[in-house]
Scaffold this active site. Structure first.
Site, mmCIF file in Angstrom:
data_model
loop_
_atom_site.group_PDB
_atom_site.id
_atom_site.type_symbol
_atom_site.label_atom_id
_atom_site.label_comp_id
_atom_site.label_asym_id
_atom_site.label_seq_id
_atom_site.Cartn_x
_atom_site.Cartn_y
_atom_site.Cartn_z
ATOM 1 N N ASP A 180 0.855 -1.197 0.000
ATOM 2 C CA ASP A 180 0.000 0.000 0.000
ATOM 3 C C ASP A 180 0.890 1.247 0.000
ATOM 4 O O ASP A 180 2.115 1.161 0.032
ATOM 5 C CB ASP A 180 -0.968 -0.027 1.209
ATOM 6 N N HIS A 213 8.342 -5.280 -1.558
ATOM 7 C CA HIS A 213 7.426 -6.197 -2.241
ATOM 8 C C HIS A 213 6.584 -5.505 -3.303
ATOM 9 O O HIS A 213 5.533 -6.006 -3.700
ATOM 10 C CB HIS A 213 6.533 -6.910 -1.217
HETATM 11 P P1 OAD Z 1 1.792 -10.916 8.400
HETATM 12 O O1 OAD Z 1 0.307 -10.897 8.137
HETATM 13 O O2 OAD Z 1 2.552 -12.180 8.244
HETATM 14 O O3 OAD Z 1 2.099 -10.393 9.880
HETATM 15 C C1 OAD Z 1 1.471 -9.252 10.388
HETATM 16 C C2 OAD Z 1 2.044 -8.972 11.762
HETATM 17 O O4 OAD Z 1 1.430 -7.781 12.221
HETATM 18 C C3 OAD Z 1 1.745 -10.054 12.804
HETATM 19 O O5 OAD Z 1 2.933 -10.338 13.540
HETATM 20 C C4 OAD Z 1 0.685 -9.402 13.690
HETATM 21 O O6 OAD Z 1 0.763 -9.839 15.054
HETATM 22 C C5 OAD Z 1 1.091 -7.951 13.569
HETATM 23 N N1 OAD Z 1 0.025 -6.970 13.889
HETATM 24 C C6 OAD Z 1 -1.317 -7.085 13.791
HETATM 25 N N2 OAD Z 1 -1.911 -5.962 14.203
HETATM 26 C C7 OAD Z 1 -0.931 -5.093 14.562
HETATM 27 C C8 OAD Z 1 -0.911 -3.754 15.075
HETATM 28 N N3 OAD Z 1 -2.027 -3.065 15.299
HETATM 29 N N4 OAD Z 1 0.301 -3.194 15.331
HETATM 30 C C9 OAD Z 1 1.467 -3.872 15.104
HETATM 31 N N5 OAD Z 1 1.492 -5.133 14.627
HETATM 32 C C10 OAD Z 1 0.320 -5.732 14.357
HETATM 33 O O7 OAD Z 1 2.379 -9.747 7.477
HETATM 34 P P2 OAD Z 1 3.879 -9.486 7.021
HETATM 35 O O8 OAD Z 1 4.854 -9.896 8.069
HETATM 36 O O9 OAD Z 1 3.908 -8.094 6.517
HETATM 37 O O10 OAD Z 1 4.649 -10.872 0.877
HETATM 38 O O11 OAD Z 1 3.994 -10.466 5.825
HETATM 39 C C11 OAD Z 1 5.185 -10.413 5.073
HETATM 40 C C12 OAD Z 1 4.929 -10.773 3.668
HETATM 41 O O12 OAD Z 1 4.239 -12.017 3.639
HETATM 42 C C13 OAD Z 1 3.966 -9.861 2.931
HETATM 43 O O13 OAD Z 1 4.594 -8.694 2.463
HETATM 44 C C14 OAD Z 1 3.538 -10.723 1.798
HETATM 45 C C15 OAD Z 1 3.340 -12.039 2.531
HETATM 46 O O14 OAD Z 1 3.656 -13.154 1.890
HETATM 47 C C16 OAD Z 1 4.402 -10.969 -0.445
HETATM 48 O O15 OAD Z 1 3.296 -10.806 -0.910
HETATM 49 C C17 OAD Z 1 5.625 -11.245 -1.247
#
Ligand code: OAD
Length: 257
Positions: free
Chosen positions: A115, A130
């Site tokens: 985003d 990404h």
């Molecule tokens: P995830 O959905 O794997 O993880 C999201 C994280 O955000 C989790 O650890 C939640 O606990 C945390 N979370 C939720 N609400 C929150 C809040 N209010 N404040 C802080 N943290 C919060 O997402 P990513 O780690 O971004 O890649 O995933 C990484 C990549 O996996 C994405 O970019 C995507 C996916 O595969 C591709 O598309 C290549």
């Protein structure tokens, strides 16, 4: 693993030494993930989807193979996500990072998010590991294409537009599983990890490589690594984990700097 610090009710339990590290950091790398946009109403990657997309696993839609098999389904899923993002607003976490960036000349943001909420909050020179939902390109010849008007209904299936140059199908400008990350973005992020003295990891499960390696690279060369997330990571190898929502913790931290 260092004990996670429960910050859900505020930062009273924060050790003064951590605040000192944050204040004195010269070069700051902030790595963000889907959690930083969660409070803007954007579903994190590993949350259950609803509506039309509830029965699909995002990991099954985010591949070139899925696109070749069913371009309409994959394109429509990304258009649904783009519509969600365009209707959303940056939240206090995005705004606190933008404010911190303005106050601190040597803070750089590296995001896994596709985003544009960091930019809309005012952050500059955000490194998108990404890719972006807002920059489609031709699947065949890679030419950048204009994003089309969004479908009227989020539940609608739409065909990808065609490339005016070669007639190929438009694809979303994001990195799919199995694809390489944009080389320049990755090299810049790596260089930052190799020289920062503070690495803040916000709202990412740390499951997807190579982004997940950046905090380790930073720590290995001596940087302090601080993770902010409501969920503790069992295998966290950094210095501090602050448990709570980024939209609460980041503005509160900034107030104390
Ligand atoms: P995830 O959905 O794997 O993880 C999201 C994280 O955000 C989790 O650890 C939640 O606990 C945390 N979370 C939720 N609400 C929150 C809040 N209010 N404040 C802080 N943290 C919060 O997402 P990513 O780690 O971004 O890649 O995933 C990484 C990549 O996996 C994405 O970019 C995507 C996916 O595969 C591709 O598309 C290549």
């Amino acid at each position: 693993m260092p004990n996670p610090i429960d910050c859900r009710d505020g930062l009273a339990a924060l050790p003064p030494v951590l605040l000192e590290h944050l204040r004195q950091a010269d070069e700051v790398l902030v790595l963000t993930g889907a959690g930083v946009s969660a409070e803007s109403g954007i579903a994190t990657f590993r949350e259950a989807l609803n509506g039309l997309w509830a029965r699909f696993d995002p990991a099954q839609l985010a591949t070139a193979e899925a696109f070749v098999e069913d371009p309409v389904r994959v394109w429509s899923w990304y258009e649904w996500r783009r519509a969600q993002v365009l209707a959303a607003q940056p939240n206090p976490a995005h705004r606190a990072l933008a404010d911190w960036g303005r106050q601190h000349g040597r803070l750089r943001l590296v995001t896994q998010n596709v985003d544009d909420l960091h930019e809309r909050a005012g952050s500059r020179e955000v490194i998108h590991l990404h890719g972006s939902l807002h920059a489609p390109r031709c699947f065949a010849c890679a030419r950048p294409l204009a994003a089309p008007a969004l479908p009227e209904s989020a539940e609608q299936l739409v065909a990808p537009p065609l490339c005016p140059a070669c007639g190929g199908l438009a694809r979303p400008g994001v990195v799919w599983f199995g694809e390489a990350l944009p080389a320049e973005a990755l090299a810049s992020a790596w260089a930052l990890a190799e020289r920062c003295d503070l690495c803040l990891v916000v709202g990412t499960s740390g499951l997807v490589q190579p982004a997940a390696s950046l905090p380790g690279v930073a720590r290995q060369q001596g940087a302090t690594v601080v993770r902010i997330d409501p969920q503790p990571a069992a295998d966290f190898k950094g210095d501090w984990q602050l448990l709570g929502a980024a939209g609460m913790i980041l503005p509160a931290l900034l107030e104390r700097l």
